[in-house]
Design an enzyme around this catalytic site. Sequence first.
Site, PDB file in Angstrom:
ATOM      1  N   ASP A   1     -43.043 -30.647 -24.849  1.00  0.00           N
ATOM      2  CA  ASP A   1     -42.283 -29.854 -23.894  1.00  0.00           C
ATOM      3  C   ASP A   1     -40.883 -30.418 -23.668  1.00  0.00           C
ATOM      4  O   ASP A   1     -40.556 -31.532 -24.099  1.00  0.00           O
ATOM      5  CB  ASP A   1     -43.007 -29.828 -22.546  1.00  0.00           C
ATOM      6  CG  ASP A   1     -44.184 -28.860 -22.534  1.00  0.00           C
ATOM      7  OD1 ASP A   1     -44.264 -28.013 -23.437  1.00  0.00           O
ATOM      8  OD2 ASP A   1     -45.016 -28.965 -21.609  1.00  0.00           O
TER       9      ASP A   1
ATOM     10  N   TYR B   1     -50.655 -40.275 -27.393  1.00  0.00           N
ATOM     11  CA  TYR B   1     -49.592 -40.119 -26.411  1.00  0.00           C
ATOM     12  C   TYR B   1     -49.574 -41.329 -25.488  1.00  0.00           C
ATOM     13  O   TYR B   1     -50.625 -41.875 -25.134  1.00  0.00           O
ATOM     14  CB  TYR B   1     -49.796 -38.857 -25.573  1.00  0.00           C
ATOM     15  CG  TYR B   1     -49.379 -37.587 -26.267  1.00  0.00           C
ATOM     16  CD1 TYR B   1     -48.085 -37.087 -26.134  1.00  0.00           C
ATOM     17  CD2 TYR B   1     -50.269 -36.880 -27.067  1.00  0.00           C
ATOM     18  CE1 TYR B   1     -47.693 -35.914 -26.773  1.00  0.00           C
ATOM     19  CE2 TYR B   1     -49.893 -35.708 -27.714  1.00  0.00           C
ATOM     20  CZ  TYR B   1     -48.604 -35.236 -27.557  1.00  0.00           C
ATOM     21  OH  TYR B   1     -48.225 -34.078 -28.199  1.00  0.00           O
TER      22      TYR B   1
END
EC number: 5.4.99.12
Length: 300
Positions: A66, A130
């Site tokens: 994002d 992540y």
Amino acid sequence: MGSCGTVGPVRARYLVFFQYLGTDFNGVAAVRGNHRAVGVQNFLEEAAKRLNSVEPVRFTISSRTDAGVHALSNAAHLDICRRSGLPPYSPEVVTQALNTHLKHRDIRVLKAFRVPSDFHARRAATSRTYLYRLATGCPWPDQLPVFEQNVCWALQTKCLNVAAMQEAAQHLVGTHDFSAFQSAGSPTTNPVRTLQRVSVSSGPASPFVLPQESRKLQFWTLEFESQSFLYRQVRRMTAVLVAVGQGTLTPTQVKAILESHDPLGKYQTRVAPARGLFLKSVLYDDFGKRGWDGKDLGPH
């Protein structure tokens, strides 16, 4: 190899690893049309025009991120089709050319590899990791060093109950329906994912903190590993684990949230800020390869 059309030029497929500081981008994906917003992919494809491919070069991104999210190492595949009689570029030339012509200093191509013509950067990935960075001991956001403000989430709390966060994280490990941690807009209809690893640990000290501030500020790192994730799953899991660390939730409540399958519950609707999230790695092992350490990805 594949042909670019019926005769003549030959298409060569490459896997490229690249990194970026996501602050200035509307995510990694290209923004098509006349928009002010721009994605990392826009700059990569603009640089690829200088490779003089017979057909336009399009990057197929392994992992979507994002706006404001960073990547230590993302990946994509692309096809380059040179004029008839010209050999394919070497991976080294592709890497150098892209870096030379990139028009944004916050993007860097790490390495390129030749791969088979049917290789797919998203579907072939076996693991994605992540990393989320937190800072505690920062009562006001402006007390965080300017160099850290776009790359971590500054919490006003002085400390975190890391043991409770670690206990809660173990409820998330394994194969589950993660609907409770999925944001609206997810392109997938299957909410089942296998979370292979979650860790909560004290992060390395920041080199950007002044000595007189170093005793107040503490950095923490959360890591999540899975083959794939749902939309904003990592940021929502992070927000819940932070709530545990702050004493707002208990580890048992995290288990109940997971089992509720309800994305609209009181606590799981919280989303950690994008700025603290990094895509750390995308790994492949179909060709005996585990990242971009310089080994060959296999026959092509």
